[in-house]
Enzyme design. Structure first.
Site, short mmCIF file in Angstrom:
data_model
loop_
_atom_site.label_atom_id
_atom_site.label_comp_id
_atom_site.label_asym_id
_atom_site.label_seq_id
_atom_site.Cartn_x
_atom_site.Cartn_y
_atom_site.Cartn_z
N GLY A 44 0.82 -1.21 0.00
CA GLY A 44 0.00 0.00 0.00
C GLY A 44 0.84 1.26 0.00
N ARG A 45 1.97 1.19 0.70
CA ARG A 45 2.85 2.36 0.78
C ARG A 45 3.37 2.79 -0.58
NH1 ARG A 45 5.45 -0.14 6.11
NH2 ARG A 45 3.78 0.66 7.41
N TYR A 99 -1.00 8.66 6.74
CA TYR A 99 -1.64 7.34 6.67
C TYR A 99 -0.74 6.27 6.05
CZ TYR A 99 -3.94 8.92 2.15
OH TYR A 99 -4.24 9.41 0.92
N GLU A 100 -1.15 5.04 6.30
CA GLU A 100 -0.38 3.84 5.92
C GLU A 100 1.05 3.90 6.49
OE1 GLU A 100 -1.17 2.02 2.18
OE2 GLU A 100 -3.14 2.98 2.04
N GLY A 101 1.12 4.37 7.71
CA GLY A 101 2.41 4.50 8.41
C GLY A 101 2.94 5.91 8.31
#
Ligand SMILES: Cc1cc2nc3c(=O)[nH]c(=O)nc-3n(C[C@H](O)[C@H](O)[C@H](O)COP(=O)(O)OP(=O)(O)OC[C@H]3O[C@@H](n4cnc5c(N)ncnc54)[C@H](O)[C@@H]3O)c2cc1C
Length: 380
Positions: free
Chosen positions: A242-243, A362-364
């Protein structure tokens, strides 16, 4: 080495560019203002194959590589990051997770609807007290033989209300810590599942962010993804890919704002000449162009790693960390190049500056990416 894109890649990029200009640009300012989800546009993206680009063709997916996906993400994000996050979550967090780890039945029942955009997916990991620290989550799923009973709250869920298929991460055995976590497919409409109010956001305001509550929701056992205890690994593997999508989103926001600033510098005059002729402006554009090009190489490298079976934890984290910083820096400078016009809605760049910020969260978050990167480089 060959930095040239294939003909097919160029076609995908052009298709995404055309769609973004013709279908996303009209109304993007109004959708941002009204916090309106791009429902019609998402439906069309499903018809054009943007909602399940990398998924297997036998389940309606495009069977494309990650490079194709990031090219499309960049183009869509140049114009509308609220629409591109819908594409990103659906493709890399939901379709990819189901395609890679789902059972045949799960793929037939759910994936084939997600790839075509008939239904939208959501990925539900974060909780009020568990964001970066995902292992601290409190949502539980108790094994009752042929089903689980799900209880808890998830928050910040992208596509929270628009989705119909939710991948929910929950503890099945707290004693086992991260080995006692599982991922479940939950459908909208299941008894006890409620969608909370929409978040009032700074940026990506067209996207649909909600909290979700689960009160004794009965989830069939066949809706668990992977073997018992696989949920934490599922979430981490899915987020690693996803990143790359979010890095491409950040790249697109930066590239879109840069293109606008460059064009504006050619028409706006100050002190008897176009502002591009002032070195302070030209140098800003040079810095923007250079950092965007560097970010693009990092995004492509991460996508290429994924496509070629290499580990992409490090390259994906570095691409997201760097591209999201570039998105912030470039959008702030794009507003500056526009002067007062940069501060008003009709010139788009103020929205892009607001949209850029989420790519560092988001997503880390960026801090979490640095943990991933430092652990990786210090491992040997
Ligand atoms: C618009 C939006 C959409 C989102 N969409 C989704 C979604 O679809 N699904 C989903 O599951 N989640 C989603 N999220 C949640 C998002 O992933 C989290 O907000 C993010 O992971 C950070 O968690 P947190 O907000 O709890 O912050 P916290 O974890 O509380 O972090 C607060 C600050 O502390 C820092 N920090 C935390 N731990 C450390 C550490 N060990 N070392 C150094 N610094 C640290 C963080 O970097 C941050 O700066 C979304 C969030 C937003 C705002």
């Amino acid at each position: 080495m060959d930095f040239k894109l294939t003909e097919e890649h160029e076609m995908i990029r052009q298709a995404a560019r055309d769609f973004a200009i013709n279908e996303l640009k009209p109304g993007v300012i109004e959708r941002d203002e009204k916090q309106e989800f791009p429902k019609e546009q998402v439906k069309k993206m499903g018809e054009l194959g943007f909602m399940g680009m990398m998924a297997s063709p036998e389940y309606g997916g495009g069977g494309m590589d990650t490079v194709s996906y990031v090219l499309a993400m960049e183009e869509l994000s140049k114009i509308d990051a609220s629409a591109s996050v819908v594409v990103s979550v659906n493709n890399s967090l939901v379709c990819w997770g189901l395609d890679t780890y789902g059972t045949e039945e799960q793929k037939k029942k759910y994936l084939s609807k997600l790839t075509t955009g008939e239904k939208i997916g959501a990925f539900c990991l974060s909780e009020p007290e568990a964001g970066s620290d995902a292992t601290s989550q409190k949502t539980t799923a108790i094994d009752k033989g042929d089903h689980y009973i799900l209880n808890g709250t998830k928050n910040w869920i992208t596509n929270g209300n628009s989705a119909e298929i939710y991948l929910v991460i929950a503890h099945t055995d707290k004693e086992k810590k991260h080995r006692g976590i599982n991922a479940f497919i939950v459908e909208k409409g299941m008894e006890g599942f409620e969608v909370g109010p929409k978040e009032q956001k700074m940026g990506i305001r067209g996207s649909d962010t909600h909290s979700l509550t689960f009160n004794d929701v009965k989830v069939p056992k066949e809706n668990r993804i992977g073997e018992d205890g696989f949920g934490f690994k599922f979430a981490m593997k899915t987020l690693a890919g996803g990143r790359i999508g979010i890095a491409a989103q950040a790249l697109g926001i930066a590239a879109g704002a840069y293109e606008m600033a460059k064009e504006y510098s050619k028409i706006r005059k100050a002190f008897g000449t176009e502002i591009k002729n002032h070195q302070a402006i030209a140098f800003k554009l040079a810095d923007m162009h250079t950092s965007i090009e560097a970010a693009r190489h990092m995004v492509m490298k991460a996508a290429w790693d994924k496509d070629n079976g290499h580990n992409y934890d490090l390259s994906g984290a570095m691409a997201k960390l760097y591209a999201s910083q570039v998105a912030m820096d470039v959008t702030v400078e794009a507003v500056q190049v526009h002067g007062g016009n940069g501060y008003v809605k009709e010139y788009h760049v103020e929205r892009m500056m607001r949209d850029a910020k989420i790519t560092q969260i988001y997503e880390g978050t960026s801090e979490i990416q640095k943990i991933v990167i430092s652990r990786s480089i210090l491992a040997d």
